[in-house]
Design a protein around this motif. Structure first.
Motif, mmCIF file in Angstrom:
data_model
loop_
_atom_site.group_PDB
_atom_site.id
_atom_site.type_symbol
_atom_site.label_atom_id
_atom_site.label_comp_id
_atom_site.label_asym_id
_atom_site.label_seq_id
_atom_site.Cartn_x
_atom_site.Cartn_y
_atom_site.Cartn_z
ATOM 1 N N VAL A 29 0.822 -1.214 0.000
ATOM 2 C CA VAL A 29 0.000 0.000 0.000
ATOM 3 C C VAL A 29 0.856 1.265 0.000
ATOM 4 C CG1 VAL A 29 -1.708 1.321 1.298
ATOM 5 C CG2 VAL A 29 -1.978 -1.148 1.039
ATOM 6 N N PRO A 30 1.881 1.391 0.872
ATOM 7 C CA PRO A 30 2.730 2.596 0.794
ATOM 8 C C PRO A 30 3.425 2.758 -0.553
ATOM 9 C CG PRO A 30 3.062 1.477 2.880
ATOM 10 C CD PRO A 30 2.235 0.567 2.043
ATOM 11 N N LEU A 31 3.909 1.640 -1.141
ATOM 12 C CA LEU A 31 4.550 1.728 -2.448
ATOM 13 C C LEU A 31 3.559 2.169 -3.520
ATOM 14 C CD1 LEU A 31 6.940 -1.362 -2.542
ATOM 15 C CD2 LEU A 31 7.563 1.052 -2.406
ATOM 16 N N ALA A 32 2.332 1.657 -3.446
ATOM 17 C CA ALA A 32 1.316 2.052 -4.415
ATOM 18 C C ALA A 32 0.969 3.531 -4.281
ATOM 19 C CB ALA A 32 0.056 1.192 -4.229
ATOM 20 N N LEU A 33 0.850 4.007 -3.048
ATOM 21 C CA LEU A 33 0.571 5.427 -2.832
ATOM 22 C C LEU A 33 1.718 6.306 -3.305
ATOM 23 C CD1 LEU A 33 -1.095 5.278 0.712
ATOM 24 C CD2 LEU A 33 -2.229 5.582 -1.505
ATOM 25 N N THR A 34 2.955 5.832 -3.089
ATOM 26 C CA THR A 34 4.114 6.580 -3.572
ATOM 27 C C THR A 34 4.139 6.627 -5.092
ATOM 28 O OG1 THR A 34 5.377 5.889 -1.621
ATOM 29 C CG2 THR A 34 6.629 6.738 -3.489
ATOM 30 N N ALA A 224 22.669 1.161 -1.610
ATOM 31 C CA ALA A 224 21.998 2.076 -2.535
ATOM 32 C C ALA A 224 20.871 2.842 -1.854
ATOM 33 C CB ALA A 224 21.462 1.305 -3.733
ATOM 34 N N SER A 225 20.235 2.225 -0.863
ATOM 35 C CA SER A 225 19.114 2.874 -0.174
ATOM 36 C C SER A 225 19.521 3.500 1.158
ATOM 37 C CB SER A 225 17.996 1.855 0.064
ATOM 38 O OG SER A 225 18.470 0.755 0.834
ATOM 39 N N ALA A 226 20.820 3.498 1.477
ATOM 40 C CA ALA A 226 21.281 4.076 2.743
ATOM 41 C C ALA A 226 21.141 5.597 2.713
ATOM 42 C CB ALA A 226 22.729 3.684 3.001
ATOM 43 N N PHE A 227 20.758 6.155 3.842
ATOM 44 C CA PHE A 227 20.603 7.613 3.921
ATOM 45 C C PHE A 227 21.485 8.251 4.985
ATOM 46 C CE2 PHE A 227 18.547 11.171 6.162
ATOM 47 C CZ PHE A 227 18.621 12.139 5.160
ATOM 48 N N THR A 242 19.369 8.915 -2.332
ATOM 49 C CA THR A 242 18.567 9.011 -1.105
ATOM 50 C C THR A 242 18.583 10.420 -0.521
ATOM 51 O OG1 THR A 242 20.500 8.179 0.092
ATOM 52 C CG2 THR A 242 18.786 6.578 -0.478
ATOM 53 N N THR A 243 19.732 11.079 -0.540
ATOM 54 C CA THR A 243 19.784 12.458 -0.033
ATOM 55 C C THR A 243 19.027 13.404 -0.954
ATOM 56 O OG1 THR A 243 21.931 12.772 -1.127
ATOM 57 C CG2 THR A 243 21.950 12.095 1.178
ATOM 58 N N SER A 244 19.010 13.095 -2.252
ATOM 59 C CA SER A 244 18.224 13.907 -3.180
ATOM 60 C C SER A 244 16.731 13.758 -2.907
ATOM 61 C CB SER A 244 18.542 13.504 -4.625
ATOM 62 O OG SER A 244 17.755 14.226 -5.537
ATOM 63 N N ILE A 245 16.288 12.531 -2.604
ATOM 64 C CA ILE A 245 14.879 12.307 -2.259
ATOM 65 C C ILE A 245 14.523 13.104 -0.999
ATOM 66 C CG2 ILE A 245 13.217 10.568 -1.505
ATOM 67 C CD1 ILE A 245 14.781 8.532 -3.194
ATOM 68 N N TYR A 246 15.413 13.073 -0.023
ATOM 69 C CA TYR A 246 15.201 13.824 1.219
ATOM 70 C C TYR A 246 15.042 15.314 0.935
ATOM 71 C CZ TYR A 246 16.245 15.796 5.838
ATOM 72 O OH TYR A 246 16.198 16.507 7.009
ATOM 73 N N ASP A 247 15.907 15.856 0.076
ATOM 74 C CA ASP A 247 15.834 17.284 -0.251
ATOM 75 C C ASP A 247 14.530 17.632 -0.958
ATOM 76 O OD1 ASP A 247 18.304 17.712 0.871
ATOM 77 O OD2 ASP A 247 19.397 17.549 -1.018
ATOM 78 N N GLU A 248 14.094 16.761 -1.863
ATOM 79 C CA GLU A 248 12.862 17.045 -2.595
ATOM 80 C C GLU A 248 11.653 17.027 -1.662
ATOM 81 O OE1 GLU A 248 12.687 18.136 -5.512
ATOM 82 O OE2 GLU A 248 14.723 17.733 -6.204
ATOM 83 N N PHE A 249 11.648 16.140 -0.694
ATOM 84 C CA PHE A 249 10.502 16.027 0.202
ATOM 85 C C PHE A 249 10.489 17.130 1.265
ATOM 86 C CE2 PHE A 249 9.663 11.818 -1.489
ATOM 87 C CZ PHE A 249 8.302 11.681 -1.303
ATOM 88 N N LEU A 250 11.654 17.485 1.796
ATOM 89 C CA LEU A 250 11.688 18.378 2.956
ATOM 90 C C LEU A 250 12.265 19.761 2.677
ATOM 91 C CD1 LEU A 250 12.715 15.888 5.792
ATOM 92 C CD2 LEU A 250 10.449 16.654 5.127
ATOM 93 N N SER A 251 12.986 19.927 1.587
ATOM 94 C CA SER A 251 13.561 21.242 1.280
ATOM 95 C C SER A 251 12.721 21.980 0.243
ATOM 96 C CB SER A 251 15.003 21.097 0.785
ATOM 97 O OG SER A 251 15.830 20.565 1.808
ATOM 98 N N ILE A 261 11.657 9.846 -8.004
ATOM 99 C CA ILE A 261 13.044 9.415 -7.811
ATOM 100 C C ILE A 261 13.092 8.136 -6.988
ATOM 101 C CG2 ILE A 261 15.286 10.054 -6.846
ATOM 102 C CD1 ILE A 261 14.553 12.974 -7.311
ATOM 103 N N ALA A 262 12.255 8.056 -5.949
ATOM 104 C CA ALA A 262 12.230 6.862 -5.099
ATOM 105 C C ALA A 262 11.762 5.635 -5.886
ATOM 106 C CB ALA A 262 11.309 7.103 -3.899
ATOM 107 N N ILE A 263 10.755 5.791 -6.724
ATOM 108 C CA ILE A 263 10.258 4.661 -7.519
ATOM 109 C C ILE A 263 11.323 4.202 -8.513
ATOM 110 C CG2 ILE A 263 8.568 3.985 -9.263
ATOM 111 C CD1 ILE A 263 7.447 4.051 -6.447
ATOM 112 N N LEU A 264 12.004 5.139 -9.162
ATOM 113 C CA LEU A 264 13.059 4.767 -10.106
ATOM 114 C C LEU A 264 14.236 4.102 -9.389
ATOM 115 C CD1 LEU A 264 13.113 7.822 -12.548
ATOM 116 C CD2 LEU A 264 12.259 5.511 -12.978
ATOM 117 N N LEU A 265 14.524 4.536 -8.164
ATOM 118 C CA LEU A 265 15.573 3.878 -7.381
ATOM 119 C C LEU A 265 15.182 2.435 -7.089
ATOM 120 C CD1 LEU A 265 18.183 3.902 -5.688
ATOM 121 C CD2 LEU A 265 16.821 4.767 -3.777
#
Length: 289
Positions: A29-34, A224-227, A242-251, A261-265
């Motif tokens: 469910v979380p993956l589908a929502l993402t 690859a998924s380490a943050f 992973t740090t790029s995903i963090y920036d997109e979500f919170l910055s 980006i997370a789905i492509l990763l």
């Protein structure tokens, strides 16, 4: 009779329903929502919109910045995996040949990092890798270098710290395979005139391959998924996916782009792992057949 057969056939599904529900609720469910979020339109003024588009994926797949980002992450994960193989496999073999009383002590020392939070371990490495840290000071005092090395906020430091974090997973995978080996096979090879290196290459290594491959998959995926480690050791100078995903979500608050980006990763890791597994198994079968 038919009712009894129907009840018997439905029992496995009833017994596995709690685990299936947990799997669906916590992963699918979380993956589908993402995945759905990754197709949403983002407006810098209004935020995430209810409209859908593929522009997020087009931007990632056509922008050279994201290509370099994914390539850097793949090289980092591959380097950590290679170092874990080169260090973890001999380490596990040596560990298996120790006396039982020493085996337990060293096994706990190897797996000890898993008992400590990854953030705490990474902060410890940041102290060791600093310009005034223990590693640089020791190298300078030994005369091996003249000026301190730039290990913090560099890919070298990230790989070193991640290797320490991921090494126990490689040891566990190889150890489980090593326990199934029959030592008499290696003894038979030596009795027939095979040297130590030939025995290892033609007898022991092929039997260790399942453990090495499974350990490599685990290490590559987790690297690859380490943050925490890339964020704390690499800082702003070493950007990975992973740090790029963090920036997109919170910055930038661009959640759809971060979700894309997370789905492509996720897709990239799955493709690399499955493809590498098949290629390596095929090559080793040709070499050792």
């Amino acid at each position: 009779m038919s009712d009894a057969s129907a009840r018997t056939g439905s029992q496995p599904w009833l017994l596995s329903f709690p685990s299936i529900a947990l799997f669906l609720g916590l992963l699918v469910v979380p993956l589908a929502l993402t995945a759905i979020l990754s197709f949403n339109v983002f407006d810098s003024m209004a935020g995430t919109q209810d409209e859908f588009t593929a522009d997020n994926y087009i931007e990632i797949l056509t922008d050279r910045y994201y290509f370099e980002l994914f390539l850097r992450t793949a090289l980092m994960s591959g380097g950590v995996t290679l170092l874990c193989i080169l260090v973890g496999v001999p380490e596990t073999i040596i560990l298996s040949r120790m006396q039982p009383r020493y085996q337990g002590i060293f096994f706990v020392m190897i797996l000890g990092p898993l008992l400590i939070s990854v953030v705490v371990r990474t902060l410890g490495w940041s102290i060791l890798l600093g310009r005034e840290g223990l590693i640089n000071r020791a190298l300078v005092e030994l005369g091996l270098i003249q000026t301190p090395l730039q290990l913090m906020y560099s890919m070298t430091g990230v790989v070193i710290a991640l290797t320490h974090v991921m090494l126990p997973f490689m040891v566990i995978a190889v150890w489980s395979t090593l326990q199934k080996l029959d030592g008499q096979v290696a003894d038979a090879a030596r009795s027939l005139g095979a040297g130590s290196f030939t025995t290892f290459r033609r007898v022991i290594l092929p039997q260790l391959l399942p453990g090495i491959l499974s350990g490599s998959i685990i290490v590559f995926t987790l690297s690859a998924s380490a943050f925490a480690t890339p964020a704390l050791i690499g800082g702003r100078r070493v950007k990975v996916v992973t740090t790029s995903i963090y920036d997109e979500f919170l910055s930038t608050m661009n959640w759809p782009l971060g979700a894309a980006i997370a789905i492509l990763l996720l897709i990239g890791i799955a493709c690399v792992v499955m493809g590498s597994n098949r290629i390596i198994e095929r090559k080793f079968k040709q070499v050792f057949s």
